[in-house]
Design an enzyme around this catalytic site. Structure first.
Site, PDB file in Angstrom:
ATOM      1  N   LYS A 104       9.163  -4.734  -3.194  1.00  0.00           N
ATOM      2  CA  LYS A 104       8.983  -4.276  -1.988  1.00  0.00           C
ATOM      3  C   LYS A 104       8.184  -6.228  -1.456  1.00  0.00           C
ATOM      4  O   LYS A 104       8.650  -6.070  -0.080  1.00  0.00           O
ATOM      5  CB  LYS A 104       7.018  -3.620  -2.219  1.00  0.00           C
ATOM      6  CG  LYS A 104       7.322  -2.492  -2.341  1.00  0.00           C
ATOM      7  CD  LYS A 104       6.116  -1.550  -2.029  1.00  0.00           C
ATOM      8  CE  LYS A 104       6.126  -0.299  -2.840  1.00  0.00           C
ATOM      9  NZ  LYS A 104       4.420   0.608  -3.333  1.00  0.00           N
ATOM     10  N   SER A 143       1.625   5.021  -1.982  1.00  0.00           N
ATOM     11  CA  SER A 143       0.835   3.347  -1.784  1.00  0.00           C
ATOM     12  C   SER A 143       0.851   2.731  -0.832  1.00  0.00           C
ATOM     13  O   SER A 143       0.902   1.824  -0.529  1.00  0.00           O
ATOM     14  CB  SER A 143       1.594   2.571  -2.648  1.00  0.00           C
ATOM     15  OG  SER A 143       3.480   2.835  -1.791  1.00  0.00           O
TER      16      SER A 143
END
Ligand code: ADP
Ligand code: MG
Length: 890
Positions: free
Chosen positions: A790, A747
């Protein structure tokens, strides 16, 4: 061989010539010696011992070297002589004036010392007695007379002869010298008392000498010491100094002897103690026997029988226990096996076979407790309550249903175990405790972190020394209940190697089909674990072995927002810390700013564990001030926080601004087992060609996505408006530093690509922008996981804009409203869009925007393009160089 001290010793000397015993003794004993001398001087005989002036000695004397011994004036010493030249010397001397000069050899090893091998000071002596031993050697008794200094040697054959010069000692007078002499005698007496073999009579006679000089010489004669020390005592002129030297030696000797005695006493004491105990024990046995009492061992066996009765074990276990008791009572208690069996029985009888608590299945009650103990977590609490409710029904309707063995659905349902997954400090353990409280059960935990040996779970066989049951039974024994809420922490940190598979052992523990008959290796007999309510916890799902994961009902706890943390602090953490530190409620209050400061600048976490610690630290300071009477109450403000907790550890915004102040550094969002985190991807370049290096906390996957990002950027250099031969002239270094350990995922793709473009183009990342997303080689952005964590991390770290893959848009539903409102989210499908939103357009003079004026195929940079003006074109190259040199400087 030079003459040496008669090794056979005084006693033997006395025996050797019995008829002369008295006379010999009188010669050796100093007190008698002086009498003897007096008597002699009265009788005015021809014996030279009565001569008192140097005139009485010839100028030249035969010199007899001594080995390892010094003969002093006014003392008598037995010597033995074996060397032919010495025998000759003695024979001639005895036939003449009986006078001989005795000088010690400097090196006792020498066979026949020459003039240069002797000390320079010796003693003139009279040979008193001569005895021929059967082996041809001579034994003689010499009496020291006066000290002399060696002069010139006049002959070396057939024996040494030298000129001599009398060297009288310097005899001081007065109190001091008397005191010194007395001191020496006292010391010596002390020593003789510590040597049992030292003849008492002799000791008495030595210590009765009064003359200081004679005291010094007599004691030195009998005291064991180094030849160097002996000679020094002879050579020192002053009597006081002689005594001082001697006293020093005596004191040391006394200490050595004392120490030796102490050691000996201690050793003896130890032996006596053992003997005594043995004796007492034997006596006790005899007494017990007399009184008709059973011995200790029988009593112990009896005790175990009683405990077996009380433990209410299942049949198998009870049979085993009784069998072992019988073995125990037949073994001698000293046998090693005895202890092993006793230990085993101890375990058997102390396990909670039938001890337990009554369940409270009231769901409303449980809801009350969960709410009372925890702020928020609505979803989680609901899930827990559902779980409890279904359990309750299952138990209540047991009779209506088919046996689990026939009913597959039921069986599977029964096997479900709760598993809380989330970063540390989000309340996993404390939820477990609440569940226990709600159900009226006891609570116990065991950590599985780092367990690699299945024996940790299932125990070691009894054949191993020091073996024990595994952690499951250990915990149950400790908690004394067969049906506690049992929390197995860190189930994601099980490891396995050649010691067997702890995961499969754990399955046996958790699987309701097997755990009614759980067999610990140590215990051997089955223990029923089916009444235990197991809850597992983990930081991440990834590393939980598949078969285990399949059995679990997973409940995620992802962390708290700032305002949730403040609410938790006010409602739970502060009141608890107040109680823990014995404060009163009104004595300490925290302003919201203070809490915010602690959260932002002193902790960087998803949970509230450190927050609680910091609050605790502040409470302790306040408690100290109150205890010292300095204050009565404290209102904790942001300023006070800094005073109490020292300097802030994290300053997210500052760090963010500082690090992104140059091109090539881009904040990415990462997921870690400890919650989300922001990590800065840094790119820099240096002269070279096509080199590419990736360092930092990365794994294979990240390394690969870095290469993919590079390939993408290179393949699109033209469209991106990058200088095309940049790659031919430069090496690129990409670094991914870490605070937390990011999961090795792809990611970071968009972040890496952005960082490269930023470096090469010199465009900085816009303030407070973070991003996450996987990329393809062709520049597509793919969705990623852990969005909620996140985003929370981005918020926590001061980011205000988050770039996310378009296909993650729905995941934002999980993010608390409060955060959604305060942040901007940009959803993207291509890297071009990312670059557009993330990078600043260079519109100042330093602008590499000019790059854009190079032919561009891509249409991505709309906004950037619109700001460029062609007049900046000429500055392009220079700007780029600046950009690079900046990067290099970093
Ligand atoms: N939602 C919450 N409400 C109240 N206290 C909480 C909450 N979440 C966590 N805590 C407190 O935070 C501390 C750490 O929680 P803990 O259960 O040990 O975390 P974990 O087991 O997840 O690492 C505990 O004192 C706990 O009571
Ligand atoms: Mg915990």
């Amino acid at each position: 061989m030079p003459a040496s001290r008669w090794q056979t010793g005084l006693n033997e000397l006395l025996q050797w010539n019995e008829e002369e015993e008295n006379e010999l003794l009188s010669l050796i004993m100093p007190s008698m010696l002086s009498r003897f001398q007096k008597k002699d001087s009265n009788s005015s005989g021809s014996d030279p011992s009565q001569m008192s002036t140097s005139a009485k000695y010839p100028d030249v004397l035969p010199i007899l070297p001594l080995r390892g011994v010094v003969v002093y004036p006014q003392t008598a010493v037995p010597l033995t002589v074996g060397q032919p030249r010495s025998i000759k010397l003695v024979d001639e001397v005895v036939g003449g004036d009986k006078l001989v000069g005795l000088v010690a050899a400097t090196n006792p090893e020498l066979e026949s010392p020459g003039p240069n091998d002797l000390y320079r000071v010796g003693t003139i002596a009279v040979v008193h007695r001569l005895l021929r031993a059967p082996d041809g050697t001579l034994r003689l008794l010499v009496q020291g007379m006066d000290r002399f200094r060696l002069g010139e040697f006049v002959a070396e054959e057939p024996y040494l002869k030298a000129k001599i010069e009398l060297a009288p000692e310097l005899v001081e007078e007065g109190l001091q010298i008397d005191a010194l002499a007395r001191n020496a005698r006292d010391q010596f007496q002390q020593i003789t008392q510590m040597i049992p073999s030292f003849p008492e009579e002799l000791a008495g006679s030595i210590t009765s000498v009064e003359d200081p000089l004679q005291t010094a010489y007599t004691i030195a004669n009998f005291q064991r010491m180094d030849i160097k020390d002996s000679q020094e005592i002879l050579e020192i002129d002053s009597v006081a100094e002689k005594l001082k030297k001697l006293i020093g030696l005596l004191v040391r000797e006394a200490e050595v002897l004392q120490l030796g005695q102490k050691i000996q006493n201690e050793a003896r004491g130890e032996i006596e103690k053992v003997q005594r105990e043995y004796f007492l024990r034997e006596q006790m046995k005899a007494i017990q026997k007399e009184l008709g009492e059973k011995d200790e061992q029988a009593a112990e066996a009896e005790e175990f029988r009683k405990k077996i009765e009380e433990a209410k074990m299942p049949e198998e276990a009870e049979k085993q226990a009784r069998h072992e008791v019988e073995r125990l009572s037949r073994l001698p208690s000293a046998a090693a096996e005895y202890g092993v069996i006793r230990g085993y029985l101890d375990w058997l009888v102390s396990l909670p076979w039938s001890k337990g608590t009554e369940d409270n299945l009231d769901i409303a009650h449980a809801r009350g407790i969960l709410d009372k103990d925890h702020y928020g977590l609505q979803d989680v609490k609901e899930r827990i309550l559902e779980f409890l409710a279904i359990r309750k029904l299952r138990i209540e309707r047991k009779d209506e249903a088919k046996a689990p063995s026939e009913d597959k659905i039921r069986r599977e349902r029964e096997g479900v175990i709760l598993c809380f997954v989330g970063p540390p400090g989000v309340g996993k353990t404390s939820l477990g405790q609440s569940i226990a409280r709600a159900m009226g059960r006891k609570f116990v935990r065991a950590s599985l972190g780092g367990i690699r040996d299945e024996a940790e779970i299932r125990g070691h066989r009894r054949t191993y020394i020091g073996s024990m049951p595994g952690r499951i039974l250990q915990a149950l024994r400790r908690i004394e209940s067969r049906n506690p809420v049992f929390m197995l922490d860190e189930i994601d940190k099980l490891t396995f190697d050649f010691h067997g598979d702890p995961a499969s052992a754990l399955l046996e523990v958790l699987d309701p089909e097997q755990n009614t008959e759980f067999r610990d290796n140590y215990l051997e007999v089955a223990f029923d674990l089916s009444q235990v309510f197991f809850i597992t916890t983990a930081n991440t799902l990834e590393t939980i072995p598949g078969p285990l994961r399949d059995r679990m009902e997973i409940i995620f706890l992802s962390g708290y927002t700032e305002s949730e943390k403040i609410a938790i602090a006010n409602g739970y953490l502060i009141p608890r810390q107040i109680r823990e530190n014995s404060l009163r409620e009104n004595e300490i209050t925290f302003t919201e700013d203070a809490l915010r400061k602690i959260i932002r600048e002193y902790t960087r976490e998803s949970g509230v564990r450190n927050l609680e610690r910091k609050i605790g630290a502040v409470c302790r300071k306040v408690a100290t001030h109150i205890a010292e009477g300095e204050v009565e109450e404290a209102k904790i403000t942001a300023v006070l926080v800094e005073e109490y907790l020292d300097h802030p550890i994290f300053q997210a915004t500052e760090e963010l601004n500082q690090r992104t102040s140059m091109p090539g550094v881009v904040p990415g969002l990462a997921w870690t087992p400890y919650g989300g985190d922001v990590l800065f991807v840094e790119a820099t370049s240096m002269p070279g060609g096509k080199g590419f290096q990736v360092t930092g906390s990365i794994g294979n996957v990240m390394n690969e996505s870095a290469r993919a990002a590079l390939s993408f950027v290179r393949s699109r250099a033209k469209q991106l408006g990058l200088e095309t031969d940049f790659f031919n002239k430069s090496d690129i270094h990409l670094h991914i530093p870490s605070g937390a350990q990011p999961k090795d995922g792809p990611s970071a793709g968009v972040t890496i690509a952005t960082s490269l473009v930023s470096l090469i183009s010199g465009r900085k990342v816009k303030p407070h922008v973070g991003m996450t997303g996987e990329i393809t080689l062709r520049g597509q952005v793919l969705p990623i996981g852990g969005v909620k964590e996140k985003v929370l991390a981005a918020h926590r770290n001061g980011l205000r804009t988050v770039i996310l893959p378009k296909r993650n848009e729905n995941d934002l539903d999980d993010v608390p409203e409060e955060i959604k409102k305060s942040m901007k989210f940009i959803y993207v499908e291509t890297v071009d869009e990312v670059l557009d939103s993330a990078l600043e357009t260079n519109h100042r003079r330093s602008n590499p925007a000019d790059k854009r004026s190079t032919p561009r195929g891509g249409s991505a940079d709309k906004s950037a393009g619109s700001k460029q003006t062609s007049k900046k074109k000429p500055t392009t190259r220079k700007t780029k160089t600046n950009g690079k040199s900046t990067a290099r400087r970093r």
